[in-house]
Design a protein around this motif. Structure first.
Motif, short mmCIF file in Angstrom:
data_model
loop_
_atom_site.label_atom_id
_atom_site.label_comp_id
_atom_site.label_asym_id
_atom_site.label_seq_id
_atom_site.Cartn_x
_atom_site.Cartn_y
_atom_site.Cartn_z
N VAL A 26 -4.37 13.93 47.73
CA VAL A 26 -4.14 12.56 48.32
C VAL A 26 -2.63 12.46 48.58
O VAL A 26 -2.36 11.42 49.60
N ALA A 27 -1.82 12.82 47.92
CA ALA A 27 -0.33 12.63 48.12
C ALA A 27 -0.11 13.26 49.47
O ALA A 27 0.85 12.66 50.10
N ARG A 28 -0.48 14.11 49.88
CA ARG A 28 -0.16 14.79 51.41
C ARG A 28 -0.72 14.07 52.18
O ARG A 28 0.03 13.64 53.40
N ASP A 34 4.92 11.46 46.05
CA ASP A 34 4.59 11.97 44.62
C ASP A 34 4.45 10.59 43.85
O ASP A 34 5.41 10.05 43.39
N ALA A 35 3.37 10.37 43.14
CA ALA A 35 3.05 9.36 42.06
C ALA A 35 3.66 9.87 40.75
O ALA A 35 4.00 11.10 40.35
N ALA A 36 4.40 8.87 40.20
CA ALA A 36 5.05 9.34 38.64
C ALA A 36 4.10 9.72 37.82
O ALA A 36 2.74 9.35 37.92
N PRO A 37 4.34 10.81 36.87
CA PRO A 37 3.20 11.20 35.89
C PRO A 37 2.92 9.95 35.14
O PRO A 37 1.62 10.11 34.92
N ALA A 38 3.40 8.87 34.87
CA ALA A 38 2.92 7.74 34.08
C ALA A 38 1.68 7.26 34.98
O ALA A 38 0.72 6.56 34.59
N TYR A 39 2.17 6.80 36.39
CA TYR A 39 0.99 6.24 37.24
C TYR A 39 -0.28 7.07 37.20
O TYR A 39 -1.32 6.86 37.36
N ARG A 40 -0.02 8.63 37.42
CA ARG A 40 -1.12 9.52 37.47
C ARG A 40 -1.78 9.53 36.50
O ARG A 40 -3.19 9.57 36.56
N ALA A 41 -1.28 9.26 35.27
CA ALA A 41 -2.30 9.34 34.06
C ALA A 41 -2.90 7.87 34.05
O ALA A 41 -4.26 7.83 33.50
N THR A 88 -9.65 11.09 51.71
CA THR A 88 -8.41 11.54 52.56
C THR A 88 -8.54 13.17 52.80
O THR A 88 -9.82 13.70 52.43
N VAL A 89 -8.27 13.46 54.05
CA VAL A 89 -8.13 14.52 54.65
C VAL A 89 -6.78 15.17 54.91
O VAL A 89 -6.20 14.53 55.41
#
Length: 417
Positions: A26-28, A34-41, A88-89
């Motif tokens: 998704v990030a690519r 890059d989402a912060a680890p807290a947001y990824r969580a 996403t692709v």
């Protein structure tokens, strides 16, 4: 369908093995942020891996589709709706039918397993999803209310409720309770469990866009108990003009149990000290447009929002409510979901609705995109017919169907998924 299989046969479609690998793809696709680890969580907590799709080539992930289970408001009550997100692709695998392959597999799977008969999504590019049968079903009006246009026509609602400012973390139970009434009022709004409530209240500094921390206003009963009846989530961005403070007030949510609480919250938002402009996205028929004495100065701009798609017509149409009785034969054009394609007789009445295949002559012809657009009751069949997107075969059929499908108030989906 055969062409899609040929173009995607070298790819492996399956479920994701972890949220982190899914999020990397998704990030690519979204530019490498890059989402912060807290947001990824926070996002990982609402992720449903067993329902989602992950595409690999030579073992390397290259495409994603998340599928969520929602209890969403539709005309007539709350119903199961499948939410699609993070479609996403990878940039190096575009133009190979991967998006079409993921969407077709998702729609076919919902139908074959007898799961949600309707799907919904938000889109960054509105032109894409019409070809998959998704129609624009909800709209929002963007408002920027300046200092000189804050007068409200609330004389019949006086006296207003007292309002206090609090930290959102202190108000989670009140926010969840008040918001949980919205799916019964506004189609398109979905029930938020604890995980989705935490996502709605997520306020990581790196995602504030220069604003201060999120705050909460509560409109409370004036008696000793002080039960909250309405709330707003908002944040301020500092802005100075000619050495005077003209802060922007970004309103994320406003919900209330009644009109008095709603007006009380808005009065407090518009009275924030240092504020220059109050900015909000609201339903197209939101009461604030009637409360403002000078709505023109808010420069209302209508924007598309949620897109819906009828996956299984035979189950989807009877599960919603209708504003008028109707007996109508629809000719649906739906090559992507062939089980929907053809003529159907829709009958509604005091005992509910039924929808069955018929050999009777069609009275209206439309595609899956148009049916998706009107499903939540916010898009007019009369408007679509005037645009040539719905064909009337019997005089009066369009207006009769428009009355039956319409819902008041307009649908609204305040949270992107």
């Amino acid at each position: 369908m055969d062409q899609t299989r040929l173009r995607t046969e070298e790819y492996e479609f399956g479920v994701p093995d972890s949220w982190d690998r899914f999020a990397d793809v998704v990030a690519r696709a979204y530019g490498g942020y890059d989402a912060a680890p807290a947001y990824r969580a926070v996002v990982a907590e609402v992720f449903e891996p067993k329902r989602s799709l992950f595409v690999r080539r030579d073992g390397r992930p290259c495409a994603t589709l998340a599928l969520y289970s929602f209890d969403m408001g539709v005309p007539g009550g709350r119903r199961p709706i499948a939410g699609l997100g993070y479609i996403t692709v990878d940039p190096t695998h575009r133009r190979r039918g991967l998006m079409r392959g993921m969407i077709q597999r998702t729609l076919a799977g919902l139908h074959e397993r007898g799961e949600e008969p309707v799907a919904a999504l938000h889109t960054t590019e509105p032109a894409i999803y019409g070809r998959f049968g998704f129609g624009g079903a909800t709209r929002a009006v963007h408002l920027e209310i300046p200092r000189h246009a804050r007068e409200l026509t609330i004389s019949q609602l006086e006296p207003l409720l007292p309002v206090r400012v609090a930290e959102p973390a202190e108000c989670v139970a009140h926010i969840a309770r008040i918001h949980d009434g919205e799916p019964d009022r506004h189609p398109g709004t979905f029930h938020r469990d604890d995980a989705w409530t935490r996502r709605a209240l997520s306020d990581l500094p790196e995602r504030r866009g220069g604003a201060g921390r999120m705050l909460c206003m509560l409109a409370e009963d004036s008696d000793e108990g002080g039960r909250p009846r309405g709330y707003a989530l908002y944040a301020l961005t500092a802005r100075w003009v000619d050495s005077y403070p003209r802060y922007d007030v970004h309103v994320r949510e406003v919900f209330a149990e009644d009109s008095l609480a709603y007006a009380s919250v808005w009065r407090a938002l518009l009275d924030i000290d240092l504020a220059g402009t109050v900015i909000a996205d609201r339903p197209v028929d939101d009461p604030i447009l009637a409360l403002l004495a000078d709505p023109r100065s808010a420069v209302p701009v209508v924007r598309d929002q949620l897109y819906t798609r009828v996956v299984d017509l035979e189950r989807a149409l009877p599960q919603r409510g209708y504003a008028a009785e109707i007996d109508l034969v629809l000719d649906l054009i739906d090559p992507d979901c062939p089980w929907n394609h053809g003529r159907w007789r829709l009958r509604t009445g005091a005992d509910g609705a039924s929808c069955a295949r018929t050999a009777s002559p069609a009275e209206l012809s439309l595609s899956a995109r148009e049916l998706g657009a009107v499903y939540l009751g916010g898009t007019s069949l009369v408007q679509l017919a005037a645009a040539g997107r719905v064909i009337e075969h019997r005089a009066g059929a369009v207006r009769a169907a428009a009355r039956a499908f319409r819902h008041d108030p307009a649908p609204f989906c305040p949270m992107v998924f």
